[in-house]
Design an enzyme around this catalytic site. Structure first.
Site, PDB file in Angstrom:
ATOM      1  N   SER A 234       0.786  -1.236   0.000  1.00  0.00           N
ATOM      2  CA  SER A 234       0.000   0.000   0.000  1.00  0.00           C
ATOM      3  C   SER A 234       0.814   1.279   0.000  1.00  0.00           C
ATOM      4  O   SER A 234       0.290   2.340  -0.330  1.00  0.00           O
ATOM      5  CB  SER A 234      -0.926   0.013   1.216  1.00  0.00           C
ATOM      6  OG  SER A 234      -0.177   0.022   2.423  1.00  0.00           O
ATOM      7  N   HIS A 262      -5.486  -4.541   0.605  1.00  0.00           N
ATOM      8  CA  HIS A 262      -5.588  -3.380  -0.287  1.00  0.00           C
ATOM      9  C   HIS A 262      -6.045  -3.784  -1.686  1.00  0.00           C
ATOM     10  O   HIS A 262      -5.932  -2.989  -2.625  1.00  0.00           O
ATOM     11  CB  HIS A 262      -4.254  -2.640  -0.357  1.00  0.00           C
ATOM     12  CG  HIS A 262      -3.922  -1.920   0.910  1.00  0.00           C
ATOM     13  ND1 HIS A 262      -4.423  -0.675   1.218  1.00  0.00           N
ATOM     14  CD2 HIS A 262      -3.148  -2.290   1.966  1.00  0.00           C
ATOM     15  CE1 HIS A 262      -3.976  -0.295   2.408  1.00  0.00           C
ATOM     16  NE2 HIS A 262      -3.205  -1.251   2.872  1.00  0.00           N
ATOM     17  N   LYS A 293     -11.762  -1.381   4.169  1.00  0.00           N
ATOM     18  CA  LYS A 293     -11.219  -0.560   3.083  1.00  0.00           C
ATOM     19  C   LYS A 293     -12.220  -0.564   1.929  1.00  0.00           C
ATOM     20  O   LYS A 293     -13.208   0.157   1.971  1.00  0.00           O
ATOM     21  CB  LYS A 293      -9.828  -1.056   2.707  1.00  0.00           C
ATOM     22  CG  LYS A 293      -8.800  -0.796   3.818  1.00  0.00           C
ATOM     23  CD  LYS A 293      -7.403  -1.208   3.437  1.00  0.00           C
ATOM     24  CE  LYS A 293      -6.367  -0.754   4.447  1.00  0.00           C
ATOM     25  NZ  LYS A 293      -6.552  -1.311   5.805  1.00  0.00           N
TER      26      LYS A 293
END
Length: 451
Positions: A234, A262, A293
């Site tokens: 990330s 991610h 996320k």
């Protein structure tokens, strides 16, 4: 672990800097009579407040003291939000650094599902799943996540950090003599899990397949082995060579563990991550992900074979002794996962936004890093400058982006990390690029004057 590998692990900035070695603070603090504490004279006491003051002062001196913004997002109007810190009343700002990559935390389906669950079952889960029972929402979500990754089962945790820590530490303890092979840029939660397992570890250079093969070949062929890596890293925005790593795992009879936090929701036809996009999920033994996320809510999970999941469920303290996620949160994630399995609209819009922002930064001459994913990092290379740029953006332009400093990234690679989403408009991007150019020019001028 051999001495050479031990030195590499200790010297490695990414694996150790996220967990810096503790400093003997009492040596630098002014503590009269320290030696007498061991003897008969125990009238002197430690000055704890002074020790804590020194710890915080060091962070300020290094320019990496973290300031957490006081913020409220505007429902239905993301990325617009209100900032409450240092203003007379809330200030309107635009958020550029959220990990709610697809704005699913604002999606009508997600909000409606959470509202329905709240009115149906109430707010909390009632405790651990052992005591409070398996809320039906949890069972449904685990089935959806297992299906998402083509695995037999999945297990929910309260966060992605906890799922990595609990799973890696438990798994290694169940494999006598296990050696874990970890990419040098693995996340802090993976490092914590590996350390908490107490097993031997070998650190291979980032995405360096040849180096990993050397390390695997040097081990006893009969000892259990686990290769742990991420799909999307990330901070740099690059991707692991998943098939090459799986080839080595098969050659040396090692298990594979991938962190897709991610990437889940973001890549693949159904949002299964890079492993789905690259048709590699079936080759990976354990797939870990987050629900906070791209899925827009909160929580973490791991998906694997039914037997492996049963072992983690039965042995992991981080699962057994923790109150389970609120069914309200789980209901929201369930709606998000189901939606993203069927919809590519959000993924396509987010990828287009990331590509557009990178192009605008390059055209403006800004130092955008070479990212192959949705992460858009701007290199600054100094913690004080990174913090100052962030502060100016917020105070003068209403732009919120946090500086990324050590120990999240190695010293000298401090940066601003932008995460454009489907709702970031071209006009917003133009304004952002223009503001950054003005600030960069201003700071370069200030440096020239200081010199």
């Amino acid at each position: 672990m051999g001495s050479a590998e031990s030195s590499r692990f200790d010297a490695n900035c990414s694996q150790t800097q996220r967990f810096p070695p503790a400093t003997d603070l009492t040596k630098s603090a002014s503590i009269p009579g320290r030696d007498s504490l061991r003897g008969a004279d125990r009238t002197q006491t430690l000055n704890y407040e002074h020790i804590f003051d020194q710890a915080i002062d060091r962070l300020h001196a290094e320019g990496r003291y973290r300031v957490f913004i006081d913020i409220l997002r505007n429902k239905g109007a993301y990325p617009n939000a209100r900032c409450f810190a240092g203003h007379n009343g809330p200030k309107d700002i635009t958020v550029w650094c959220s990990n709610d990559y697809l704005a699913m935390g604002q999606h009508p389906k997600v909000i409606a599902a959470m509202e329905e669950a709240l009115h149906d079952v109430g707010a909390g889960s009632g405790g651990t799943r052992n005591i409070g029972g398996n809320t039906h929402y949890h069972i449904q979500l685990e089935e959806e996540l297992a299906d998402l990754h083509g695995k037999e089962a999945a297990l929910l945790f309260t966060s992605g950090y906890v799922s990595n820590d609990a799973t890696l530490s438990t798994l290694a303890k169940l494999l006598p003599g296990c050696v874990i092979f970890s990419d040098e840029l693995n996340h802090a939660s993976m490092i914590a899990g590996i350390r908490n397992s107490g097993c031997e570890k070998r650190i291979f250079r980032h995405n360096d397949v040849a180096h990993l093969e050397e390390l695997l070949a040097a081990e006893d062929p009969d000892c259990p082995k686990l290769i742990a890596f991420e799909s999307v890293y990330s901070m740099d925005g690059d991707v692991a060579p998943i098939h090459a790593l799986c080839d080595l795992a098969e050659k040396f009879n090692a298990l594979t563990y991938i962190d897709e936090v991610h990437a889940v929701g973001m890549y693949g036809a159904r949002g299964g991550g890079i492993s789905e996009r690259d048709n590699a999920a079936h080759r990976i033994d354990l797939i870990e992900g987050t629900l906070g996320k791209a899925f827009g809510v909160m929580g973490g999970y791991v998906a694997a074979s039914r037997k492996v999941i049963d072992c983690i469920r039965s042995y992991a303290p981080g699962f057994i002794f923790t109150t389970s996620l609120s069914p309200v949160l789980v209901a929201g994630v369930l709606a998000s996962v189901r939606h993203l399995k069927c919809s590519s609209v959000e993924r396509e819009a987010q990828q287009a936004a990331a590509a557009a922002l990178k192009h605008k930064f390059r055209t403006a001459g800004l130092p955008v890093m070479d990212s192959t994913t949705h992460i858009v990092p701007l290199m600054v290379g100094d913690p004080v400058r990174a913090k100052k740029i962030s502060d100016i953006l917020l105070a003068e332009y209403g732009v919120y982006v946090q500086p990324i400093n050590f120990p999240t990234v190695p010293r000298g690679t401090e940066r601003l990390r932008f995460t454009p989403g489907p709702a970031h408009t071209e006009a917003m991007m133009d304004e952002l690029a223009k503001a950054l150019v003005e600030i960069w020019d201003r700071m370069e001028l200030d440096l020239a004057r200081a010199a």
